[in-house]
Design an enzyme around this catalytic site. Structure first.
Site, PDB file in Angstrom:
ATOM      1  N   GLU A   7      42.328  38.266  35.260  1.00 52.95           N
ATOM      2  CA  GLU A   7      42.830  37.852  33.958  1.00 52.95           C
ATOM      3  C   GLU A   7      43.917  38.855  33.580  1.00 52.95           C
ATOM      4  OE1 GLU A   7      39.499  38.798  34.311  1.00 52.95           O
ATOM      5  OE2 GLU A   7      38.558  36.854  34.540  1.00 52.95           O
ATOM      6  N   GLN A  39      33.516  32.377  44.700  1.00 48.97           N
ATOM      7  CA  GLN A  39      34.809  31.905  44.231  1.00 48.97           C
ATOM      8  C   GLN A  39      35.777  31.750  45.392  1.00 48.97           C
ATOM      9  OE1 GLN A  39      35.167  33.533  39.700  1.00 48.97           O
ATOM     10  NE2 GLN A  39      36.397  34.552  41.168  1.00 48.97           N
TER      11      GLN A  39
END
Length: 116
Positions: free
Chosen positions: A64, A104
């Site tokens: 992020e 992921q």
């Protein structure tokens, strides 16, 4: 450990983007990791949100990334983007991570709503 961004990212002032890493991480049940900013990027206004990777987590970390500066920031592919700090636990956890962000893929993964 300096973790590297997979693809080039161009961030306008005030922009936010998700990225992914070159590295695949697989943590054993007795190791926790903390992703922190690199000061060389932070001095330019770039923030990689600090993230905890729980024991047992595995996959390609989603990053992020925010630009807090007034200038465009270009992060080239393969550039070191954050510091992965590892913490050895006194004993393996009895409840390793096995929930929604496990395994992921090597692409940014958006937020997964609770119960999804």
């Amino acid at each position: 450990y300096d973790i590297r961004i997979k693809d080039e990212v161009v961030l306008d002032p005030g922009a936010f983007v998700l990225g992914t890493t070159v590295e695949f991480i697989s943590l054993p049940a007795d190791l926790l990791a903390h992703l922190a900013d690199k000061s060389s990027w932070a001095r330019r206004g770039l923030a990689v949100q600090n993230t905890i990777f729980e024991p047992g987590w595995r996959g390609y970390p989603t990053l992020e990334i925010s630009n807090h500066s007034r200038a465009v920031i270009v992060i080239p592919d393969g550039a070191p983007i954050g510091q992965m700090i590892f913490h050895l636990l006194d004993a393996p956890t009895e409840l390793p991570y096995v929930v929604k962000y496990q395994d992921q893929p090597q692409r940014p993964v958006a937020a997964i709503e609770e119960g999804a």
